[in-house]
Design a protein around this motif. Structure first.
Motif, PDB file in Angstrom:
ATOM      1  N   GLU A 168       1.589  -1.492   1.425  1.00  0.00           N
ATOM      2  CA  GLU A 168       1.985  -1.200   2.805  1.00  0.00           C
ATOM      3  C   GLU A 168       1.922   0.294   3.087  1.00  0.00           C
ATOM      4  OE1 GLU A 168       5.044  -4.933   3.643  1.00  0.00           O
ATOM      5  OE2 GLU A 168       5.842  -3.070   2.797  1.00  0.00           O
ATOM      6  N   ALA A 169       2.322   1.116   2.121  1.00  0.00           N
ATOM      7  CA  ALA A 169       2.313   2.575   2.321  1.00  0.00           C
ATOM      8  C   ALA A 169       0.891   3.099   2.483  1.00  0.00           C
ATOM      9  CB  ALA A 169       3.007   3.275   1.151  1.00  0.00           C
ATOM     10  N   ILE A 170      -0.025   2.641   1.645  1.00  0.00           N
ATOM     11  CA  ILE A 170      -1.388   3.183   1.736  1.00  0.00           C
ATOM     12  C   ILE A 170      -2.109   2.633   2.965  1.00  0.00           C
ATOM     13  CG2 ILE A 170      -2.723   1.571   0.299  1.00  0.00           C
ATOM     14  CD1 ILE A 170      -3.836   4.318  -1.003  1.00  0.00           C
ATOM     15  N   LEU A 171      -1.821   1.408   3.357  1.00  0.00           N
ATOM     16  CA  LEU A 171      -2.448   0.862   4.567  1.00  0.00           C
ATOM     17  C   LEU A 171      -1.899   1.527   5.821  1.00  0.00           C
ATOM     18  CD1 LEU A 171      -2.694  -2.887   3.563  1.00  0.00           C
ATOM     19  CD2 LEU A 171      -4.546  -1.187   3.631  1.00  0.00           C
ATOM     20  N   LYS A 172      -0.622   1.862   5.833  1.00  0.00           N
ATOM     21  CA  LYS A 172      -0.045   2.620   6.945  1.00  0.00           C
ATOM     22  C   LYS A 172      -0.735   3.978   7.053  1.00  0.00           C
ATOM     23  CE  LYS A 172       4.423   4.318   8.636  1.00  0.00           C
ATOM     24  NZ  LYS A 172       4.590   5.744   8.446  1.00  0.00           N
ATOM     25  N   TYR A 173      -0.945   4.610   5.918  1.00  0.00           N
ATOM     26  CA  TYR A 173      -1.631   5.900   5.887  1.00  0.00           C
ATOM     27  C   TYR A 173      -3.045   5.741   6.453  1.00  0.00           C
ATOM     28  CZ  TYR A 173      -3.411  10.343   4.178  1.00  0.00           C
ATOM     29  OH  TYR A 173      -3.976  11.590   4.108  1.00  0.00           O
ATOM     30  N   ALA A 174      -3.754   4.701   6.008  1.00  0.00           N
ATOM     31  CA  ALA A 174      -5.122   4.474   6.489  1.00  0.00           C
ATOM     32  C   ALA A 174      -5.157   4.335   8.006  1.00  0.00           C
ATOM     33  CB  ALA A 174      -5.714   3.226   5.829  1.00  0.00           C
ATOM     34  N   LYS A 175      -4.235   3.537   8.532  1.00  0.00           N
ATOM     35  CA  LYS A 175      -4.185   3.326   9.978  1.00  0.00           C
ATOM     36  C   LYS A 175      -3.905   4.637  10.705  1.00  0.00           C
ATOM     37  CE  LYS A 175      -2.239   0.207  13.401  1.00  0.00           C
ATOM     38  NZ  LYS A 175      -1.343  -0.936  13.621  1.00  0.00           N
ATOM     39  N   GLU A 176      -2.971   5.419  10.189  1.00  0.00           N
ATOM     40  CA  GLU A 176      -2.639   6.702  10.814  1.00  0.00           C
ATOM     41  C   GLU A 176      -3.812   7.683  10.772  1.00  0.00           C
ATOM     42  OE1 GLU A 176       0.812   7.871   8.590  1.00  0.00           O
ATOM     43  OE2 GLU A 176       2.157   6.598   9.781  1.00  0.00           O
ATOM     44  N   GLN A 177      -4.702   7.545   9.795  1.00  0.00           N
ATOM     45  CA  GLN A 177      -5.865   8.418   9.669  1.00  0.00           C
ATOM     46  C   GLN A 177      -7.047   7.927  10.503  1.00  0.00           C
ATOM     47  OE1 GLN A 177      -5.768  11.441   8.047  1.00  0.00           O
ATOM     48  NE2 GLN A 177      -3.616  10.855   8.039  1.00  0.00           N
ATOM     49  N   GLY A 178      -6.863   6.827  11.221  1.00  0.00           N
ATOM     50  CA  GLY A 178      -7.929   6.330  12.088  1.00  0.00           C
ATOM     51  C   GLY A 178      -8.927   5.426  11.398  1.00  0.00           C
ATOM     52  N   ILE A 179      -8.597   4.935  10.220  1.00  0.00           N
ATOM     53  CA  ILE A 179      -9.470   3.976   9.549  1.00  0.00           C
ATOM     54  C   ILE A 179      -9.462   2.682  10.364  1.00  0.00           C
ATOM     55  CG2 ILE A 179      -9.717   2.552   7.458  1.00  0.00           C
ATOM     56  CD1 ILE A 179     -10.534   5.546   7.136  1.00  0.00           C
ATOM     57  N   HIS A 180     -10.618   2.069  10.488  1.00  0.00           N
ATOM     58  CA  HIS A 180     -10.739   0.835  11.266  1.00  0.00           C
ATOM     59  C   HIS A 180     -10.846  -0.404  10.382  1.00  0.00           C
ATOM     60  CE1 HIS A 180     -11.806  -1.959  14.393  1.00  0.00           C
ATOM     61  NE2 HIS A 180     -12.934  -2.251  13.767  1.00  0.00           N
ATOM     62  N   CYS A 181     -11.520  -0.278   9.245  1.00  0.00           N
ATOM     63  CA  CYS A 181     -11.829  -1.435   8.404  1.00  0.00           C
ATOM     64  C   CYS A 181     -11.472  -1.123   6.953  1.00  0.00           C
ATOM     65  CB  CYS A 181     -13.318  -1.763   8.530  1.00  0.00           C
ATOM     66  SG  CYS A 181     -13.889  -3.100   7.477  1.00  0.00           S
ATOM     67  N   VAL A 182     -10.701  -2.017   6.340  1.00  0.00           N
ATOM     68  CA  VAL A 182     -10.340  -1.890   4.926  1.00  0.00           C
ATOM     69  C   VAL A 182     -10.885  -3.125   4.221  1.00  0.00           C
ATOM     70  CG1 VAL A 182      -8.467  -1.628   3.257  1.00  0.00           C
ATOM     71  CG2 VAL A 182      -8.223  -0.668   5.567  1.00  0.00           C
ATOM     72  N   VAL A 183     -11.639  -2.903   3.152  1.00  0.00           N
ATOM     73  CA  VAL A 183     -12.193  -4.013   2.383  1.00  0.00           C
ATOM     74  C   VAL A 183     -11.620  -3.984   0.971  1.00  0.00           C
ATOM     75  CG1 VAL A 183     -14.312  -4.150   3.733  1.00  0.00           C
ATOM     76  CG2 VAL A 183     -14.254  -2.723   1.687  1.00  0.00           C
ATOM     77  N   SER A 184     -11.598  -5.155   0.371  1.00  0.00           N
ATOM     78  CA  SER A 184     -11.088  -5.279  -0.985  1.00  0.00           C
ATOM     79  C   SER A 184     -11.889  -6.360  -1.694  1.00  0.00           C
ATOM     80  CB  SER A 184      -9.604  -5.645  -0.946  1.00  0.00           C
ATOM     81  OG  SER A 184      -8.995  -5.469  -2.192  1.00  0.00           O
ATOM     82  N   LEU A 185     -12.294  -6.069  -2.909  1.00  0.00           N
ATOM     83  CA  LEU A 185     -13.043  -7.015  -3.734  1.00  0.00           C
ATOM     84  C   LEU A 185     -12.114  -7.504  -4.834  1.00  0.00           C
ATOM     85  CD1 LEU A 185     -16.353  -4.959  -4.025  1.00  0.00           C
ATOM     86  CD2 LEU A 185     -15.822  -6.794  -2.416  1.00  0.00           C
ATOM     87  N   ILE A 186     -11.907  -8.823  -4.907  1.00  0.00           N
ATOM     88  CA  ILE A 186     -10.951  -9.387  -5.845  1.00  0.00           C
ATOM     89  C   ILE A 186     -11.642 -10.460  -6.680  1.00  0.00           C
ATOM     90  CG2 ILE A 186      -8.710 -10.502  -6.103  1.00  0.00           C
ATOM     91  CD1 ILE A 186      -8.116  -9.574  -3.197  1.00  0.00           C
ATOM     92  N   SER A 187     -11.530 -10.336  -7.981  1.00  0.00           N
ATOM     93  CA  SER A 187     -12.185 -11.290  -8.867  1.00  0.00           C
ATOM     94  C   SER A 187     -11.472 -12.641  -8.850  1.00  0.00           C
ATOM     95  CB  SER A 187     -12.258 -10.736 -10.290  1.00  0.00           C
ATOM     96  OG  SER A 187     -10.966 -10.420 -10.756  1.00  0.00           O
ATOM     97  N   GLU A 188     -12.259 -13.676  -9.112  1.00  0.00           N
ATOM     98  CA  GLU A 188     -11.724 -15.039  -9.111  1.00  0.00           C
ATOM     99  C   GLU A 188     -10.541 -15.164 -10.073  1.00  0.00           C
ATOM    100  OE1 GLU A 188     -13.887 -18.061 -11.786  1.00  0.00           O
ATOM    101  OE2 GLU A 188     -15.455 -16.630 -11.254  1.00  0.00           O
ATOM    102  N   GLY A 189      -9.622 -16.021  -9.695  1.00  0.00           N
ATOM    103  CA  GLY A 189      -8.480 -16.280 -10.552  1.00  0.00           C
ATOM    104  C   GLY A 189      -7.308 -15.337 -10.360  1.00  0.00           C
ATOM    105  N   ASN A 190      -7.480 -14.319  -9.540  1.00  0.00           N
ATOM    106  CA  ASN A 190      -6.414 -13.338  -9.346  1.00  0.00           C
ATOM    107  C   ASN A 190      -5.544 -13.785  -8.164  1.00  0.00           C
ATOM    108  OD1 ASN A 190      -4.808 -11.077  -9.263  1.00  0.00           O
ATOM    109  ND2 ASN A 190      -6.507  -9.635  -9.420  1.00  0.00           N
ATOM    110  N   GLU A 191      -4.830 -14.880  -8.375  1.00  0.00           N
ATOM    111  CA  GLU A 191      -4.057 -15.520  -7.299  1.00  0.00           C
ATOM    112  C   GLU A 191      -2.990 -14.600  -6.725  1.00  0.00           C
ATOM    113  OE1 GLU A 191      -5.148 -18.282  -6.024  1.00  0.00           O
ATOM    114  OE2 GLU A 191      -6.642 -18.478  -7.612  1.00  0.00           O
TER     115      GLU A 191
END
Length: 162
Positions: free
Chosen positions: A102-125
């Motif tokens: 939540e802290a880093i995403l809040k920072y991203a939003k405040e910096q004007g970032i529009h799109c955040v992507v994340s790559l997650i390997s299978e099984g990482n529920e």
């Protein structure tokens, strides 16, 4: 007590220890060989106010970190970042990952970032659930995109738009 702050060079040993545990024992990263502190120091140097690394401390011990990294060198992607998070195995399941995310995403939003992507390997529920809780949506699955521990691994592509 949990503290979240910007990472510094003094955090490199802890960041390296946490990351290398993931390298050796999980598919959360597709690195297959542990990295040196110097390699992680160079990685940290690539991060700045636009692409920060935050650490989570419990009683002044770094127990996790989250980063935003450049998604592409192409200028049109300047408002897109890749999100990563790693926690010490002894501090999982305590809500630290959620608070750090939540802290880093809040920072991203405040910096004007529009799109955040994340790559997650299978099984990482746990990571899938965390991303859904944060508002990410599954955009697709890259079948057998990586190979680690003598098997092919699917990668789930998640996206959050601000």
């Amino acid at each position: 007590m949990l503290t979240i702050r910007m990472a510094s060079g003094a955090d490199v040993p802890a960041i390296t220890r946490i990351y290398n545990h993931a390298v050796l024992h999980s598919t959360t990263t597709f690195d297959t060989v542990p990295l040196s502190e110097e390699e992680r120091r160079m990685w940290l140097a690539l991060h700045n106010e636009n692409y920060p690394v935050l650490v989570a401390e419990v009683d002044e011990e770094v127990v996790g970190y989250a980063s935003l990294s450049k998604w592409s060198e192409k200028q049109a992607y300047d408002k897109t970042v890749q999100f990563s998070i790693y926690l010490d195995e002894n501090f999982r399941g305590q809500g630290i990952g959620l608070r750090l995310s939540e802290a880093i995403l809040k920072y991203a939003k405040e910096q004007g970032i529009h799109c955040v992507v994340s790559l997650i390997s299978e099984g990482n529920e746990v990571s899938f659930a965390l991303h859904r809780k944060l508002g990410f949506q599954l955009m697709g699955i890259m079948k057998e995109a990586g190979r680690k521990f003598d098997r092919y691994i699917d990668v789930h592509f998640y996206q959050l738009l601000f």
